[in-house]
Enzyme design. Structure first.
Site, PDB file in Angstrom:
ATOM      1  CE  LYS A 303      -3.626  -2.293   2.706  1.00  0.00           C
ATOM      2  NZ  LYS A 303      -4.429  -2.248   3.965  1.00  0.00           N
ATOM      3  CG  HIS A 304       0.057   4.527  -2.428  1.00  0.00           C
ATOM      4  ND1 HIS A 304       1.071   4.542  -3.352  1.00  0.00           N
ATOM      5  CD2 HIS A 304      -1.085   4.295  -3.137  1.00  0.00           C
ATOM      6  CE1 HIS A 304       0.569   4.330  -4.560  1.00  0.00           C
ATOM      7  NE2 HIS A 304      -0.732   4.167  -4.453  1.00  0.00           N
TER       8      HIS A 304
END
Length: 670
Positions: A303-304
């Protein structure tokens, strides 16, 4: 990539994208191709079966797994009141302090300069010798910092750091230690061992390595004459029939969703040899993008980043922008060499940019989750919108200052080592001016209620002093020019930093640095074309750019995630983020160019195929995300294992679709 994601992804983020004889001869010669086709099919089947079986059988999927010691009866009673979710563990806090009420505060070690958040209050039981117990769920994604205060006196009792494991059961014992000194001890005891939630990723990786070894061995066998002749004889008759039918059959399907290979039918068709390393790199970035957009197994590193730093998800969009820049120069040079006028090409550039922006706004806009698209809530920035703007600026810049590419001049005095840069000095001047604008606005634009030059996440970061300053000047410009309702509502900063203001990672100010990133990709394309057939010169220049940009990143970040002058930040698209990812991109392109185009050790399969049909794969994976077979109802929605299986299968299916479309000569070009 953060940005244009359909409903399921949006909801996830809000809770926490000739003659007969001649034909026979051709069939014998084509035996090797047939064998390779059979090898690819076998490898594909083996990959699908192995990934499914391994991911489904690997341990670490649900809370029932893992060794368990016998916890106290009171602990079991408390456990019934807390339902654990993915990336959580159970913490039982035992307050054995006589007459003291405790307030437990929590913070993540990844949350930089964050104020502590109240986790739970644990009152004194009122009965000497009997501790009071409070049960809470704690995050297991990163290490936790726990601080226990006396509720009445607001005095710190103890503080500890601990990395909890997923679905583990822990007790925190707070008691007096009678060792001659009246001290308070806070000790963590493991009641139930956690599961190894990363094991499915390791298993999938090992299976991938095994597949690579198996396919490499199969290719080696096919290179042996005896094995090749045996395969050729086995399929000779079938290949002969196929070739005869193809000679008598229907014409080739060169038509496609986007037309033929010429730009809009305005210029002569192209027939330049393609550099497979470019399409392979694009395909790698694209399939990684599909995987992380589909969830990446729900692992935090897929994920970011909440703010500063890098994860796998933060790599893919910049690499796609970089390789887009390389493709712009290579394709534009080819078109101009075939006699297409700059005016017609300018029209094609404008039309393609317009289509990219429209597709991003009206087809893959995440605000469809709120119902029919409304102008009151439509998100204006986005992934395809940024690609459209970046493509337009870089392509027009190169078109305006386009010059004939010099022929190979290894023996000419006019040749010098920096001609790929010197010949582009007007473009470099423009790019440096753009970067000066970014630096000036970022560090000198006054933002109401925020420090000038603020680069932080706001929220609880910086001890909660600037809760509404997320992104500093970048966020302020978007909110001022576009409005809060027209930018991204669930930024990644909300996960750790509990930000409440809207912030768009594909906003206006960051687009400047995406243009810089694409132009660095143009530079890579110029090296490939200016020094064609001079492999050593290409490799030297790729290495030099990799080191040069890496040194800039070191200077800007001071080799620190948060303490540098300009930290690496995907949300801001900081210049250090661009230089770091560009350095990686030059290194990857150096490796791919060597093993794919120079040595021929790898054909780029299977990533070459989605790289040849990138727009179709990207838009398709967004539109069909919630449809079978890309998504189905999971048996355990809190299992990394099942999510990882689903996301790998979905990504592999898009590779297969791209392969089929490539074989049928179907390409979507806009």
């Amino acid at each position: 990539m953060t940005g244009a994601r359909p409903c399921a992804a949006e909801e996830r983020r809000s809770r926490e994208r000739g003659s007969c004889g001649g034909a026979a001869a051709e069939a014998a010669a084509g035996g090797m191709d047939g064998a390779r086709g059979a090898g690819r099919a076998l490898a594909a089947l083996l990959l699908a079966a192995s990934v499914l079986s391994a991911a489904l059988l690997a341990p670490g999927g649900s809370p029932e797994h893992g060794a368990e010691a016998a916890p106290p009866r009171a602990d079991l009673d408390k456990k019934r009141h807390v339902e654990l979710k993915m990336d959580q563990a159970l913490l039982l806090i035992h307050n054995e302090l006589h007459g003291t009420n405790l307030t437990v505060y929590w913070n993540s070690e990844r949350c930089y300069h964050c104020s502590f958040q109240v986790l739970v209050n644990v009152s004194w039981s009122g009965k000497p010798g009997k501790p009071s117990i409070a049960a809470v769920a704690v995050s297991t994604q990163h290490g936790s910092i726990l601080q226990l205060n006396d509720t009445v006196e607001e005095k710190e009792v103890c503080r500890l750091e601990y990395k909890f494991g997923e679905f583990g059961n822990y007790s925190l014992l707070v008691k007096h230690v009678h060792n001659g000194v009246n001290e308070i001890a806070c000790d963590v005891v493991v009641n139930k061992n956690p599961i190894d939630s990363n094991l499915p990723v390791c298993v999938a990786f090992l299976i991938g390595v095994a597949i690579i070894i198996a396919v490499s061995f199969l290719r080696f066998l096919l290179s042996l004459d005896d094995f090749h002749n045996w395969i050729s004889k086995a399929i000779n008759s079938r290949e002969t029939d196929r070739l005869i039918n193809s000679e008598l059959g229907s014409p080739s399907r060169a038509d496609s969703l986007g037309g033929d290979t010429q730009p809009g039918g305005w210029c002569p068709p192209a027939s330049p040899p393609r550099l497979r390393c470019v399409d392979t790199f694009r395909g790698i970035a694209l399939i990684l993008m599909v995987f992380v957009n589909y969830g990446g197994g729900k692992y935090w590193y897929f994920k970011h980043s909440s703010w500063n730093g890098l994860t796998v998800a933060d790599l893919v969009f910049p690499w796609f922008v970089f390789i887009m820049g390389s493709s712009i120069f290579l394709s534009m040079t080819s078109i101009l060499q075939r006699g297409c006028s700059k005016l017609k090409l300018m029209g094609k550039i404008g039309w393609r940019s317009f289509l990219l922006i429209c597709i991003g706004m009206f087809i893959v806009n995440p605000n469809y989750c709120l119902g029919p698209l409304s102008w009151d809530k439509v998100r204006i920035p986005g992934v395809l919108q940024r690609l459209g703007v970046t493509y337009f600026v870089v392509a027009v810049l190169e078109l305006i200052f386009a010059k004939p590419v010099p022929e190979s001049c290894a023996s000419e005095r006019s040749c010098f080592s920096l001609r790929d840069i010197i010949f582009s000095w007007p473009q470099w001047l423009f790019i440096l001016m753009l970067e000066s604008i970014w630096l000036g606005l970022t560090f000198f634009l006054p933002v109401p209620g925020c420090p000038t030059g603020y680069l932080g996440p706001g929220g609880i970061g910086d001890l909660g002093k600037y809760p509404n300053c997320t992104g500093g000047a970048a966020g302020y410009i978007d909110r001022l020019l576009l409005g809060d309702d027209h930018i991204y509502q669930h930024p990644s900063s909300a996960v750790l930093y509990h930000t409440e203001v809207a912030y768009d990672p594909e906003g206006i100010l960051g687009t400047i640095n995406s243009i810089v990133m694409a132009f660095l990709g143009v530079q890579a394309g110029k090296i490939l074309l200016y020094y064609k057939d001079q492999t050593k010169d290409i490799l030297i220049r790729f290495t030099a750019w990799c080191c040069f940009l890496g040194l800039i990143s070191i200077a800007l970040t001071k080799i620190s995630e948060n303490e540098g002058f300009i930290p690496i930040n995907k949300n801001l698209w900081s210049i250090s983020y661009v230089t770091t990812l560009s350095s990686f991109a030059f290194f990857i392109l150096l490796i791919l160019y060597t093993i794919v185009d120079v040595k021929g050790l790898w054909t780029g399969t299977p990533f070459f195929y989605p790289g040849m049909n990138s727009i179709l794969v990207y838009v398709g994976h967004e539109v069909f995300e919630n449809y079978f077979p890309f998504q189905w109802k999971l048996g355990d929605n809190q299992s990394h294992k099942e999510h990882l299986t689903q996301n790998i299968v979905a990504s592999a299916l898009w590779v297969l679709i791209a392969y089929i479309l490539y074989k049928k000569k179907v390409f979507w070009k806009i």
